[in-house]
Design an enzyme around this catalytic site. Structure first.
Site, PDB file in Angstrom:
ATOM      1  N   HIS A  61       0.869  -1.024  -0.253  1.00 36.69           N
ATOM      2  CA  HIS A  61       0.408  -0.124  -0.021  1.00 36.69           C
ATOM      3  C   HIS A  61       1.032   1.416  -0.017  1.00 36.69           C
ATOM      4  O   HIS A  61       1.016   1.714   1.261  1.00 36.69           O
ATOM      5  CB  HIS A  61      -1.063  -0.209   1.099  1.00 36.69           C
ATOM      6  CG  HIS A  61      -2.434   0.809   1.305  1.00 36.69           C
ATOM      7  ND1 HIS A  61      -3.321   0.518   1.247  1.00 36.69           N
ATOM      8  CD2 HIS A  61      -2.246   2.333   0.511  1.00 36.69           C
ATOM      9  CE1 HIS A  61      -4.333   1.358   1.996  1.00 36.69           C
ATOM     10  NE2 HIS A  61      -3.240   2.412   1.376  1.00 36.69           N
ATOM     11  N   HIS A  63       1.734   5.216  -1.986  1.00 35.40           N
ATOM     12  CA  HIS A  63       0.756   6.382  -3.124  1.00 35.40           C
ATOM     13  C   HIS A  63       2.287   7.000  -3.320  1.00 35.40           C
ATOM     14  O   HIS A  63       2.726   7.298  -2.192  1.00 35.40           O
ATOM     15  CB  HIS A  63      -0.452   7.140  -1.954  1.00 35.40           C
ATOM     16  CG  HIS A  63      -1.696   6.783  -1.398  1.00 35.40           C
ATOM     17  ND1 HIS A  63      -2.284   6.481  -2.563  1.00 35.40           N
ATOM     18  CD2 HIS A  63      -1.808   6.094  -0.193  1.00 35.40           C
ATOM     19  CE1 HIS A  63      -3.384   6.025  -1.649  1.00 35.40           C
ATOM     20  NE2 HIS A  63      -2.726   5.462  -0.688  1.00 35.40           N
ATOM     21  N   ASN A  95      -5.179   6.235  -6.701  1.00 35.98           N
ATOM     22  CA  ASN A  95      -5.599   6.932  -6.992  1.00 35.98           C
ATOM     23  C   ASN A  95      -4.782   8.635  -7.271  1.00 35.98           C
ATOM     24  O   ASN A  95      -4.236   9.217  -6.498  1.00 35.98           O
ATOM     25  CB  ASN A  95      -6.364   7.751  -5.256  1.00 35.98           C
ATOM     26  CG  ASN A  95      -5.107   7.668  -4.021  1.00 35.98           C
ATOM     27  OD1 ASN A  95      -3.512   7.180  -4.889  1.00 35.98           O
ATOM     28  ND2 ASN A  95      -5.173   8.567  -3.369  1.00 35.98           N
ATOM     29  N   ASP A 155      -9.204   3.179  -3.009  1.00 31.07           N
ATOM     30  CA  ASP A 155      -8.348   3.263  -2.016  1.00 31.07           C
ATOM     31  C   ASP A 155      -8.383   5.471  -1.701  1.00 31.07           C
ATOM     32  O   ASP A 155      -8.349   5.614  -3.131  1.00 31.07           O
ATOM     33  CB  ASP A 155      -7.388   2.809  -2.110  1.00 31.07           C
ATOM     34  CG  ASP A 155      -6.327   3.502  -0.480  1.00 31.07           C
ATOM     35  OD1 ASP A 155      -7.102   3.356   0.670  1.00 31.07           O
ATOM     36  OD2 ASP A 155      -5.525   3.900  -0.492  1.00 31.07           O
ATOM     37  N   HIS A 182     -11.192   0.178   0.952  1.00 35.16           N
ATOM     38  CA  HIS A 182     -10.559   0.947   2.066  1.00 35.16           C
ATOM     39  C   HIS A 182     -11.424   1.192   3.149  1.00 35.16           C
ATOM     40  O   HIS A 182     -13.005   1.921   2.447  1.00 35.16           O
ATOM     41  CB  HIS A 182     -10.131   2.832   0.981  1.00 35.16           C
ATOM     42  CG  HIS A 182     -10.123   3.646   2.239  1.00 35.16           C
ATOM     43  ND1 HIS A 182      -9.503   4.870   2.452  1.00 35.16           N
ATOM     44  CD2 HIS A 182     -11.232   4.572   2.816  1.00 35.16           C
ATOM     45  CE1 HIS A 182      -9.777   6.090   3.286  1.00 35.16           C
ATOM     46  NE2 HIS A 182     -10.764   5.909   3.065  1.00 35.16           N
ATOM     47  N   ASP A 308       0.118   2.295   3.696  1.00 40.74           N
ATOM     48  CA  ASP A 308      -0.283   3.261   3.832  1.00 40.74           C
ATOM     49  C   ASP A 308       0.893   4.637   3.331  1.00 40.74           C
ATOM     50  O   ASP A 308       0.306   6.454   3.639  1.00 40.74           O
ATOM     51  CB  ASP A 308      -1.546   3.748   3.937  1.00 40.74           C
ATOM     52  CG  ASP A 308      -2.423   4.962   3.834  1.00 40.74           C
ATOM     53  OD1 ASP A 308      -2.501   5.079   2.981  1.00 40.74           O
ATOM     54  OD2 ASP A 308      -3.270   4.596   4.504  1.00 40.74           O
TER      55      ASP A 308
HETATM   56 ZN    ZN Z   1      -7.399   4.209   2.770  1.00 43.79          ZN
HETATM   57 ZN    ZN Z   2      -4.169   4.735   1.262  1.00 43.71          ZN
END
Ligand code: ZN
Ligand code: ZN
Length: 443
Positions: A61, A63, A95, A155, A182, A308
């Site tokens: 996970h 970003h 995302n 997510d 999520h 995350d």
């Molecule tokens: Zn999330």
């Molecule tokens: Zn996330």
């Protein structure tokens, strides 16, 4: 010289369950021998006495913000932060801007990952076009693309429409894809700034109840039962969700879950300072929730530790708590937080902690070359770390382009010293090697 001989290290390999002092010889991208007193031949010898040799870490996970917010992170800079943290593979969340909801975008992300050449960047695909939760994205095309997408998620938000969830799960079955959620009921969580409880009352901030996560987790588990689809619950954070996953597993459902280092390290107590860097989604919970996460990781209910990693620009985090976006950077602190808060207090033996950081997430992503075993013929994706090294987190020295971490100034134990990706050394003495950096264009 060709290859590396790592000598005298404590080889901890969750895939084979071994923990023993050995030498490891790496050549041509592979582990070629594990044993004692191996002849180095023309390989470079690296003394690993006092250090742990383990499978390279795998983050489910991350970003990476590219395309769209290259001021916060790029695939190259995020890859450098990952390598510095001991990672050899990561799953990039979709995302971005544009959203990774088509083969062309995930292939671009995958190609930029290859170009950076520091870790395997495995893109996740969006479930819905534009993350709008209504129209299905090109799931089949992404799964069949060169990027080999396996995990699909919107997510950043939870999918609110249960029929849409069911349709996605039914479709994903054809590819043995993973539906990743999520968990957040938007109506219940609307306007929430932190966990709803005594602390939110005291601080006068609007809360997000634990039930906003648990309702969606329960729904998704029910739909996984109905459809037979693989379900992965992202960043679970409450006592109730851990219990739901425990029951789903006992019922034999194909359900996996991850938790973040910040959810097993911190509670909502830290928010009394209104530090925007401690604002995350799902929010930091109570100590009872934190301990449920620790127990879930210890007994295997929670399969993986995932960062995350969510970089944000300074000007966006440096504002009033209510306006700051949620998220923190985590690739360079995950290993140390795991050692400091899970292994040293005796909650998990090191081999189990490394399973949650590497072997188990590699299995969820279907990565054969990662997560061990450390044995002849396996891919040479390895981390060598000092489990006792004490260091103080300094956000400004991060390889990430962003600095948003609530751990800045904290003393932690455990640091990656060397990372090997496909047999090539990407990190030496905790420094990402300049030639790989130049090749990747990071920093
Ligand atoms: Zn999330
Ligand atoms: Zn996330």
């Amino acid at each position: 010289m060709s290859g590396y001989l790592l000598t005298g290290g404590r080889v901890v390999d969750p895939a084979s369950g071994t923990d023993a002092t050995n030498d490891v010889l790496i050549r041509d991208g592979l582990v070629v021998e594990v044993g004692s007193a191996i002849d180095a031949g023309d390989a470079e010898t690296i003394d690993c006495t006092g250090l742990v040799i383990a499978p390279g870490l795998v983050d489910l996970h991350t970003h990476l913000r590219e395309p769209g917010r290259e001021d916060e992170e790029t695939i190259a800079s995020g890859s450098a932060a990952a390598a510095a943290g001991g990672y050899t593979a990561l799953c990039a969340m979709p995302n971005t801007d544009p959203v990774a909801d088509s083969a062309s975008i995930v292939e671009k992300v995958w190609a930029l990952g290859r170009e950076a050449g520091l870790v395997d960047v495995i893109p996740a695909g969006a479930l819905s076009k534009g993350l709008l939760g209504t129209e299905m994205s090109d799931i089949g095309e992404m799964a069949r693309s060169i990027a080999g997408v396996r995990l699909f998620t919107d997510d950043g938000k939870g999918v609110q429409d249960s029929l849409f969830v069911r349709r996605c799960m039914e479709y994903l079955l054809a590819f043995d894809g993973v539906y990743a959620e999520h968990c957040e009921d938007a109506a219940l969580a609307a306007g929430g700034q932190m966990h709803e409880g005594d602390r939110s009352m005291e601080l006068g901030l609007r809360g997000i109840p634990a039930e906003a996560e648990e309702l969606m987790a329960a729904r998704d588990i029910a739909l996984a039962r109905l459809t037979g689809c693989r379900l992965h619950l992202l960043h679970i954070s409450t006592v109730g969700t851990v219990e739901l996953v425990r029951r789903a597993k006992a019922d034999g459902l194909r359900v996996t879950a991850e938790a973040t280092p910040h959810h097993f390290s911190l509670t909502d107590e830290i928010l009394t300072t209104y530090d925007p860097n401690a604002k995350v989604n799902p929010p930091l919970r109570t100590d009872t929730d934190r301990m449920a996460i620790v127990k879930g990781l210890a007994d295997g209910t929670i399969d993986a530790i995932a960062t995350d990693h969510a970089p944000h620009a300074d000007h966006e985090k440096d504002q009033e708590f209510s306006y700051a976006p949620p998220g923190l950077i985590g690739l360079e602190t995950a290993l140390a937080l795991t050692i400091t808060n899970l292994v040293e207090p005796g909650h998990l033996p090191l081999v189990d902690a490394l399973d949650r950081l590497s072997t188990s997430p590699a299995r969820i992503l279907g990565l054969d070359d990662h997560g061990g075993p450390i044995a002849a013929g396996s891919g040479a994706n390895l981390v060598v770390f000092d489990p006792t090294a004490e260091w103080v987190v300094d956000a400004t020295s991060s390889y990430s382009k962003s600095h948003n971490t609530p751990f800045a100034g904290m003393a932690l134990r455990g640091k990656a010293r060397h990372t090997f990706f496909r047999g090539r050394q990407t990190v030496r003495d905790s420094i990402v090697l300049a030639d790989t950096l130049a090749a990747g264009g990071a920093r």
